[in-house]
Design a protein around this motif. Structure first.
Motif: not given
Length: 295
Positions: A183-194, A203-220
């Protein structure tokens, strides 16, 4: 990634219990009774806990898939994968043929990595099994609860892999940054296997990428609002279990474990804002449209 009601409390886990649980799961999920009780007295079974370490499953076929059809934003070229699923099917066959004893010999990190890869690979296969490809995974009947995939010789549902094995047998909430339900609102699919050796970094990189995206976190700041993914609402107990003594975030005590986790991946000013608690808090709407590349 499919939400579900509260689960049973986590058990203390050993490789033996995990593998026995895998061997007992049916299409509707794991049995609730202790696996050791059902295994007791069966002298014909090897002691899985005593098995010498064996090599992990080769991720090369799955790496080839991810490199070929996933772009830098984590979006998938499902049409290309549907035209040429050979490498995906090669990896899925290897998952089905994997011996439970081999899995039991691995480190916890290697086991988690394999289960994340299996979930993501089976999800890709579920999407391309439909022709034409559906606009949303939610348009595929029974995709989480009833469709079974072969893992270690047993038919498991996606819900069983996520909720009854990964969430129940391991205390690792970062899996939610890696499991991708198409789904669009899922974290990004990684381009390499775990993999086991790289799992913590991945996992640290995935969390960073997810929370840097508008589907992970929005601060106004101007509006005084903070919004985070509904995944944190659906699975809040996983973060609470991982950090049961998390210091309270003022005004948001119930979300304290989640908010402290989120703050770890932000620049200093944003982290201070999250931990300060002076904002209106809510969850982002979840977009279930398919995470597919534009034609």
């Amino acid at each position: 990634m499919h939400p579900r009601p509260a689960m049973v409390p986590v058990r203390s886990r050993t490789p033996l219990l995990l593998v026995c649980g895998l061997m007992l799961i049916t299409a509707t999920g794991c049995g609730r009774g202790p696996a050791t009780t059902l295994m007791a007295g069966d002298a014909s079974r090897p002691s899985l806990a005593a098995v010498a370490p064996q090599p992990p499953l080769d991720p090369a076929p799955f790496n080839a898939v991810l490199q070929n059809v996933v772009d830098g934003r984590g979006l998938v070229d499902y049409a290309a994968l549907q035209r040429d699923p050979a490498q995906l099917d090669r990896y899925i066959r290897a998952l089905g043929a994997l011996a439970p004893e081999r899995f039991a010999s691995w480190s916890e990190a290697e086991q988690i990595a394999l289960l994340i890869n299996a979930y993501n690979a089976f999800t890709l296969r579920a999407i391309i099994d439909n022709d034409p490809i559906r606009p949303s995974i939610k348009a595929i009947p029974g995709v989480w609860k009833f469709r079974r995939h072969q893992l270690m010789g047993r038919g498991l549902t996606l819900d069983a892999i996520e909720h009854e094995i990964l969430r129940r047998e391991y205390n690792e909430p970062r899996i939610h940054a890696a499991l991708v339900c198409a789904a669009i609102s899922c974290p990004p699919l990684r381009r390499e296997a775990f993999t086991g050796p790289a799992l913590d970094r991945q996992l640290e990189d995935q969390a960073t990428l997810w929370l840097a995206s508008p589907v992970g976190l929005k601060i106004d700041r101007a509006a005084g609002t903070v919004q985070i993914s509904q995944i944190f609402q659906w699975f809040a107990e996983d973060w609470q279990r991982a950090d049961p003594t998390a210091a309270a975030v003022p005004g948001h005590q119930k979300q304290s474990a989640v908010l402290r986790f989120v703050s770890r991946y932000l620049p200093a000013q944003e982290s201070a804002l999250i931990l300060g608690g002076d904002y209106r808090f809510s969850y982002l709407p979840y977009n279930w449209d398919l995470n597919r590349q534009s034609p």
